[in-house]
Design a protein around this motif. Structure first.
Motif, short mmCIF file in Angstrom:
data_model
loop_
_atom_site.label_atom_id
_atom_site.label_comp_id
_atom_site.label_asym_id
_atom_site.label_seq_id
_atom_site.Cartn_x
_atom_site.Cartn_y
_atom_site.Cartn_z
N LEU A 160 0.83 -1.20 0.00
CA LEU A 160 0.00 0.00 0.00
C LEU A 160 0.86 1.25 0.00
CD1 LEU A 160 -2.99 0.83 0.06
CD2 LEU A 160 -2.46 1.66 2.35
N SER A 161 1.99 1.18 0.68
CA SER A 161 2.89 2.34 0.70
C SER A 161 3.29 2.73 -0.71
CB SER A 161 4.13 2.02 1.53
OG SER A 161 4.93 3.17 1.70
N ARG A 162 3.50 1.72 -1.54
CA ARG A 162 3.81 2.01 -2.94
C ARG A 162 2.66 2.71 -3.63
NH1 ARG A 162 8.12 1.30 -5.21
NH2 ARG A 162 9.65 -0.29 -4.77
N HIS A 163 1.47 2.21 -3.40
CA HIS A 163 0.30 2.83 -4.01
C HIS A 163 0.15 4.28 -3.55
CE1 HIS A 163 -1.34 -0.49 -6.24
NE2 HIS A 163 -1.26 -1.29 -5.21
N LEU A 164 0.40 4.49 -2.27
CA LEU A 164 0.30 5.85 -1.73
C LEU A 164 1.37 6.74 -2.37
CD1 LEU A 164 -0.43 5.06 2.02
CD2 LEU A 164 -1.96 6.11 0.35
N ARG A 165 2.49 6.15 -2.64
CA ARG A 165 3.56 6.90 -3.31
C ARG A 165 3.09 7.37 -4.69
NH1 ARG A 165 8.86 7.34 -2.69
NH2 ARG A 165 10.26 7.57 -4.45
N VAL A 166 2.43 6.48 -5.41
CA VAL A 166 1.91 6.83 -6.73
C VAL A 166 0.85 7.92 -6.61
CG1 VAL A 166 0.67 5.96 -8.73
CG2 VAL A 166 2.41 4.54 -7.65
N LEU A 167 0.00 7.77 -5.62
CA LEU A 167 -1.05 8.77 -5.42
C LEU A 167 -0.44 10.13 -5.07
CD1 LEU A 167 -3.68 6.63 -3.48
CD2 LEU A 167 -3.97 7.64 -5.74
N ARG A 168 0.61 10.11 -4.28
CA ARG A 168 1.29 11.36 -3.94
C ARG A 168 1.93 11.97 -5.18
NH1 ARG A 168 5.34 9.94 0.67
NH2 ARG A 168 4.84 7.90 -0.21
N ALA A 169 2.60 11.12 -5.95
CA ALA A 169 3.26 11.60 -7.17
C ALA A 169 2.26 12.24 -8.12
CB ALA A 169 3.98 10.44 -7.86
N GLY A 170 1.05 11.67 -8.15
CA GLY A 170 0.01 12.22 -9.00
C GLY A 170 -0.68 13.41 -8.38
N GLY A 171 -0.27 13.76 -7.18
CA GLY A 171 -0.85 14.93 -6.51
C GLY A 171 -2.24 14.70 -5.98
N LEU A 172 -2.66 13.44 -5.95
CA LEU A 172 -4.03 13.14 -5.55
C LEU A 172 -4.23 13.16 -4.04
CD1 LEU A 172 -4.45 10.33 -8.14
CD2 LEU A 172 -5.92 12.32 -8.02
N VAL A 173 -3.18 12.79 -3.33
CA VAL A 173 -3.27 12.79 -1.87
C VAL A 173 -2.07 13.51 -1.28
CG1 VAL A 173 -4.49 10.59 -1.90
CG2 VAL A 173 -2.02 10.63 -1.55
N GLU A 174 -2.18 13.78 0.00
CA GLU A 174 -1.14 14.52 0.70
C GLU A 174 -0.96 13.86 2.05
OE1 GLU A 174 -0.25 19.29 0.86
OE2 GLU A 174 -2.26 18.50 1.25
N ALA A 175 0.27 13.74 2.51
CA ALA A 175 0.53 13.13 3.81
C ALA A 175 0.87 14.21 4.81
CB ALA A 175 1.66 12.13 3.69
N THR A 176 0.14 14.23 5.90
CA THR A 176 0.41 15.22 6.94
C THR A 176 1.14 14.53 8.09
OG1 THR A 176 -1.54 14.85 8.29
CG2 THR A 176 -1.82 16.17 6.31
N ALA A 177 1.85 15.31 8.87
CA ALA A 177 2.65 14.75 9.96
C ALA A 177 1.78 14.16 11.06
CB ALA A 177 3.55 15.83 10.55
N GLY A 178 0.52 14.55 11.10
CA GLY A 178 -0.35 14.02 12.14
C GLY A 178 -0.22 14.79 13.43
N GLY A 179 -1.04 14.49 14.39
CA GLY A 179 -1.08 15.27 15.63
C GLY A 179 -0.62 14.49 16.84
N ASP A 180 -1.44 13.62 17.37
CA ASP A 180 -1.14 12.87 18.59
C ASP A 180 0.17 12.12 18.46
OD1 ASP A 180 -3.77 13.60 18.41
OD2 ASP A 180 -4.52 11.88 19.53
N ASP A 181 0.14 11.16 17.58
CA ASP A 181 1.28 10.28 17.41
C ASP A 181 1.97 10.62 16.09
OD1 ASP A 181 3.08 8.21 17.35
OD2 ASP A 181 1.67 6.77 18.17
#
Lengths: 101, 101
Positions: free
Chosen positions: A38-59
């Motif tokens: 899935l990490s690979r898929h997320l990489r592709v989605l990021r590359a396509g600008g479709l999703v964004e990863a945020t640092a998160g809050g609690d953890d």
DNA sequence: CTCTTGCTTAACGATAGTGACAATTATTGC
DNA sequence: GCAATAATTGTCACTATCGTTAAGCAAGAG
């Protein structure tokens, strides 16, 4: 960007993200896939600008993924442009008043 | 179907077909590609339901390709569904009067 | 500091898409 | 029937993608 959407797993991820941001692990579990895959898929989605990863809050170990708006807007625009094909067929009386006629 | 759109050559073909039906050979020339190569792309587009080949009129050797409407309508619907993500964020006062409230 | 958790990256084998050349089918004209 | 044209399909090498296992990295818990 369309290549990112061309995979069922990635579309599933997008639909899951429709309900709000989620961490990568939760997505992996939801699509019944190993974390690296899935990490690979997320990489592709990021590359396509479709999703964004945020640092998160609690953890800070969690990487929250969120949908980005722009690529969908762009796709909408392209789609409208293609669909103009039929719009012109339905009525030739488009406002091509540019020439004054 | 989205896999068919994920290729630049095939999108170019779609944009060319926006201006009207064209024979395969003309498309091959337009995208600077050998006839067999483009034929394969057209096969993918047909499989995805994006285009349709008609028998043609004058010369039955020519295969006229035309855009099909349905897949684009379907994509539009899916896109609207995804974009509802932001619609809900902008205002929660959507007309969910279904419940009377 | 050490251990565990959450995620990403590296390396590997398997699978599928892509384009070039050659061959095949269908249609037109003589 | 025979040649020419338009398009598709077969086969080959090349490249990219996909999922798995193993390793690496940052962040919390004891």
């Amino acid at each position: 960007m369309l290549a990112a959407l061309a995979d069922p797993t990635r579309r599933k991820v997008i639909e899951l993200l429709r309900e709000g941001p989620r961490p990568a692990g939760e997505l992996a579990q939801a699509v019944q896939m190993s974390a690296p895959a899935l990490s690979r898929h997320l990489r592709v989605l990021r590359a396509g600008g479709l999703v964004e990863a945020t640092a998160g809050g609690d953890d800070a170990r969690l990487r929250l993924y969120t949908l980005r708006r722009e690529p969908f807007t762009a796709l909408q625009a392209w789609l409208d442009q293609v669909q103009a094909f039929w719009a012109e067929q339905l009525g030739s009386f488009k406002d091509h008043v540019e020439r004054g006629g």
